[in-house]
Scaffold this motif. Sequence first.
Motif, PDB file in Angstrom:
ATOM      1  N   PHE A 267      24.672  47.314  26.500  1.00  0.00           N
ATOM      2  CA  PHE A 267      25.409  47.440  25.539  1.00  0.00           C
ATOM      3  C   PHE A 267      24.517  48.717  24.494  1.00  0.00           C
ATOM      4  CE2 PHE A 267      25.650  46.591  20.193  1.00  0.00           C
ATOM      5  CZ  PHE A 267      27.231  47.638  20.838  1.00  0.00           C
ATOM      6  N   LYS A 268      24.900  50.070  24.318  1.00  0.00           N
ATOM      7  CA  LYS A 268      24.282  50.858  23.502  1.00  0.00           C
ATOM      8  C   LYS A 268      24.337  51.104  22.500  1.00  0.00           C
ATOM      9  CE  LYS A 268      23.228  53.320  27.901  1.00  0.00           C
ATOM     10  NZ  LYS A 268      23.678  54.558  28.601  1.00  0.00           N
ATOM     11  N   GLU A 269      23.959  51.748  21.414  1.00  0.00           N
ATOM     12  CA  GLU A 269      23.893  51.802  20.127  1.00  0.00           C
ATOM     13  C   GLU A 269      24.030  53.268  19.396  1.00  0.00           C
ATOM     14  OE1 GLU A 269      25.506  51.067  16.129  1.00  0.00           O
ATOM     15  OE2 GLU A 269      25.097  49.268  17.586  1.00  0.00           O
ATOM     16  N   GLY A 312      33.663  44.895  19.332  1.00  0.00           N
ATOM     17  CA  GLY A 312      32.928  43.915  18.999  1.00  0.00           C
ATOM     18  C   GLY A 312      31.357  43.286  18.472  1.00  0.00           C
ATOM     19  N   SER A 313      30.774  44.078  19.858  1.00  0.00           N
ATOM     20  CA  SER A 313      29.528  43.732  19.941  1.00  0.00           C
ATOM     21  C   SER A 313      28.382  44.423  18.972  1.00  0.00           C
ATOM     22  CB  SER A 313      28.775  44.687  21.366  1.00  0.00           C
ATOM     23  OG  SER A 313      29.593  43.594  22.527  1.00  0.00           O
ATOM     24  N   LYS A 319      19.277  41.193  13.829  1.00  0.00           N
ATOM     25  CA  LYS A 319      19.930  40.370  15.262  1.00  0.00           C
ATOM     26  C   LYS A 319      21.206  41.112  15.852  1.00  0.00           C
ATOM     27  CE  LYS A 319      21.177  37.166  10.749  1.00  0.00           C
ATOM     28  NZ  LYS A 319      20.701  35.999  11.477  1.00  0.00           N
ATOM     29  N   ALA A 320      21.250  40.795  17.063  1.00  0.00           N
ATOM     30  CA  ALA A 320      22.378  40.470  17.992  1.00  0.00           C
ATOM     31  C   ALA A 320      23.152  40.287  18.398  1.00  0.00           C
ATOM     32  CB  ALA A 320      21.988  41.154  18.957  1.00  0.00           C
ATOM     33  N   ARG A 321      24.428  41.249  19.190  1.00  0.00           N
ATOM     34  CA  ARG A 321      25.546  40.140  19.131  1.00  0.00           C
ATOM     35  C   ARG A 321      26.312  40.515  20.071  1.00  0.00           C
ATOM     36  NH1 ARG A 321      29.318  36.686  16.366  1.00  0.00           N
ATOM     37  NH2 ARG A 321      31.647  37.080  17.268  1.00  0.00           N
ATOM     38  N   LEU A 322      26.404  40.356  21.589  1.00  0.00           N
ATOM     39  CA  LEU A 322      27.173  40.311  22.074  1.00  0.00           C
ATOM     40  C   LEU A 322      28.203  39.767  22.775  1.00  0.00           C
ATOM     41  CD1 LEU A 322      26.771  42.771  25.095  1.00  0.00           C
ATOM     42  CD2 LEU A 322      25.806  40.802  25.718  1.00  0.00           C
ATOM     43  N   VAL A 323      29.304  41.323  22.640  1.00  0.00           N
ATOM     44  CA  VAL A 323      30.721  40.271  23.331  1.00  0.00           C
ATOM     45  C   VAL A 323      31.533  40.809  24.471  1.00  0.00           C
ATOM     46  CG1 VAL A 323      33.221  40.156  21.412  1.00  0.00           C
ATOM     47  CG2 VAL A 323      30.831  40.056  20.650  1.00  0.00           C
ATOM     48  N   LEU A 324      32.122  39.952  24.975  1.00  0.00           N
ATOM     49  CA  LEU A 324      32.311  39.979  26.300  1.00  0.00           C
ATOM     50  C   LEU A 324      33.682  39.450  26.426  1.00  0.00           C
ATOM     51  CD1 LEU A 324      29.924  39.167  28.937  1.00  0.00           C
ATOM     52  CD2 LEU A 324      29.922  41.271  28.396  1.00  0.00           C
ATOM     53  N   ASN A 325      35.079  40.369  26.600  1.00  0.00           N
ATOM     54  CA  ASN A 325      35.913  40.832  26.264  1.00  0.00           C
ATOM     55  C   ASN A 325      36.425  40.495  27.186  1.00  0.00           C
ATOM     56  OD1 ASN A 325      36.632  41.328  22.939  1.00  0.00           O
ATOM     57  ND2 ASN A 325      35.447  43.114  24.187  1.00  0.00           N
ATOM     58  N   TYR A 326      37.672  39.412  28.141  1.00  0.00           N
ATOM     59  CA  TYR A 326      38.490  39.075  29.109  1.00  0.00           C
ATOM     60  C   TYR A 326      40.088  38.921  28.902  1.00  0.00           C
ATOM     61  CZ  TYR A 326      33.633  38.363  30.844  1.00  0.00           C
ATOM     62  OH  TYR A 326      32.501  37.996  31.274  1.00  0.00           O
ATOM     63  N   LYS A 336      37.187  35.401  24.843  1.00  0.00           N
ATOM     64  CA  LYS A 336      35.669  36.585  24.781  1.00  0.00           C
ATOM     65  C   LYS A 336      34.885  35.535  24.861  1.00  0.00           C
ATOM     66  CE  LYS A 336      37.760  39.455  21.029  1.00  0.00           C
ATOM     67  NZ  LYS A 336      37.696  39.488  19.217  1.00  0.00           N
ATOM     68  N   LEU A 337      33.771  36.114  25.792  1.00  0.00           N
ATOM     69  CA  LEU A 337      32.113  34.929  25.774  1.00  0.00           C
ATOM     70  C   LEU A 337      31.655  35.834  24.972  1.00  0.00           C
ATOM     71  CD1 LEU A 337      30.504  33.307  27.305  1.00  0.00           C
ATOM     72  CD2 LEU A 337      30.471  34.270  28.893  1.00  0.00           C
ATOM     73  N   ILE A 338      31.046  35.272  23.512  1.00  0.00           N
ATOM     74  CA  ILE A 338      29.893  35.725  22.640  1.00  0.00           C
ATOM     75  C   ILE A 338      28.893  35.233  23.049  1.00  0.00           C
ATOM     76  CG2 ILE A 338      29.526  36.565  20.347  1.00  0.00           C
ATOM     77  CD1 ILE A 338      32.850  35.710  20.340  1.00  0.00           C
ATOM     78  N   PHE A 339      27.465  35.621  22.869  1.00  0.00           N
ATOM     79  CA  PHE A 339      26.141  35.660  22.955  1.00  0.00           C
ATOM     80  C   PHE A 339      25.324  36.441  21.833  1.00  0.00           C
ATOM     81  CE2 PHE A 339      26.937  36.890  27.362  1.00  0.00           C
ATOM     82  CZ  PHE A 339      26.508  35.197  27.592  1.00  0.00           C
TER      83      PHE A 339
END
Length: 486
Positions: A267-269, A312-313, A319-326, A336-339
């Motif tokens: 995930f890139k900002e 949504g990441s 803080k960091a939030r990685l959201v994988l959407n399926y 959604k699988l969220i870390f």
Amino acid sequence: MATKETPQLRSISACLAVFLGLLNILNTGNCDEQVPLIMWTSEGVSVPSQSPPTAGHIVGQQQLASYLEKALSVGPRNVVLFLQDKMSIEDFTMYGGAFGNKQDSVFPNLEGALRSSSSPLVLPAVSWPASNAVIGQLQDQLDTSPLYMDPETLSQLRLNASSPALLVFRLPYGFGADLMSAKDILSGNDEMIGQVLSTMKTQSVPYTAIYTALQPSREAASLSMEAGVGGGRSLLQARGGWRERERERERQRKIKEKEGIYGPVEFKEGDDTCIMLWATGLSVSILRSGRWEEHDLTPSTFGEGVSPKLGGSTCNKSKARLVLNYEKVLGHSSFKLIFAMSQRHYKVSARRWFTLDAVELEYDGTKATFNGSRHVYAPAEYSYRCGSVTNFRWPVLIPRTSKDPANQWRVSFADFQIQGFNVTGSDFSYASDCAGFFSPGIWMGLITSLLMLLVLTYGLHMIMQLHTMDRFDDPKGPAISVPLTE
């Protein structure tokens, strides 16, 4: 529960009767589809007995529900469920001292609990789909959510006889373990059962205990008498076919390993990568109608030409939030699988650490949350890596509350690696592995070496203390007289 005992049966120990009961299906059943189930009540609790099934009968889901309903309708409603990953009849016959070698039994605590119970119930053959539904059936009958516990946290819990509770203790069973390691695992599980029952006894709360497994531990062909008379060829064919299937699985696994070299999820900002995730397997399972339904998320997350949706990441310095959407996962249109990760400075270690605060599953407006901050952490400039991150076998992720929807889910991450801070380029930083530096084997080697060194040091010290006599007897001269004062 047990039928009324005759005077002849009273002379037989309860544990031997249990194992003889477990043996009664060996000549009619097929062990690869059944698991045993043992149920008993705490000492001093008397409940009506239930008739055990006839020899060779396989207990299905409806009949098991009937047994449980009768036991809980009149018995204690504080239920302690010991749920082992795998278990079969052979585990009792091989390690329970069923052939006269009672001193070698690895189930002393289980046998003691059965002897002290007034009405134990032994179901030697329960279909393993029915045993998978035990938690769901108990949850429906007790009208309460299961609490996944360990012996340490049980001592902090205060139970009430008037309020039902479902306490689940997961017990491991090594896959592919050899004879000695399987024996050691079962012995350790029996010690855990003893610890739990001892803690329950100190609280003076009556309870109903159940010991069963999710699936059989051994794959075996039928041991019926017909196989001994005319089924020898089919028995060998069944075993040969099992070996062929194992070889094929191993071959497919190696092919997947060779082909499974793929890059991590990034995930890139802006133009800079700030979160990275990699794993050889991501899977989720949900409990429905007493059975676990599994979905593999790996093909939708990793691989050549695969671009997971990361909407949504977010990420910043703290803080960091990685959201994988399926889409369309286990019947849910959106999934959604969220870390969720965070980092902060700890004064004790004088450095910054990051933690995986939560793993969240969002599906159709519902959220299931697992807490991971207790086990998943690493220095802020490192990445975190672990061979297995799950919430059910050697759990690392824990449901946030006892009533959280996460109790109905299983998550499993294989060869898991994640980094949410201080990412440089497209490569992970040095990995902080979940395995400790000092493993049990290393500790055993160090302690053994230390003991040997102490023995050697003591021996050298004793040798150095030896002195030769300063006077010798001369046969031609007068005898040496040694005064008592010397």
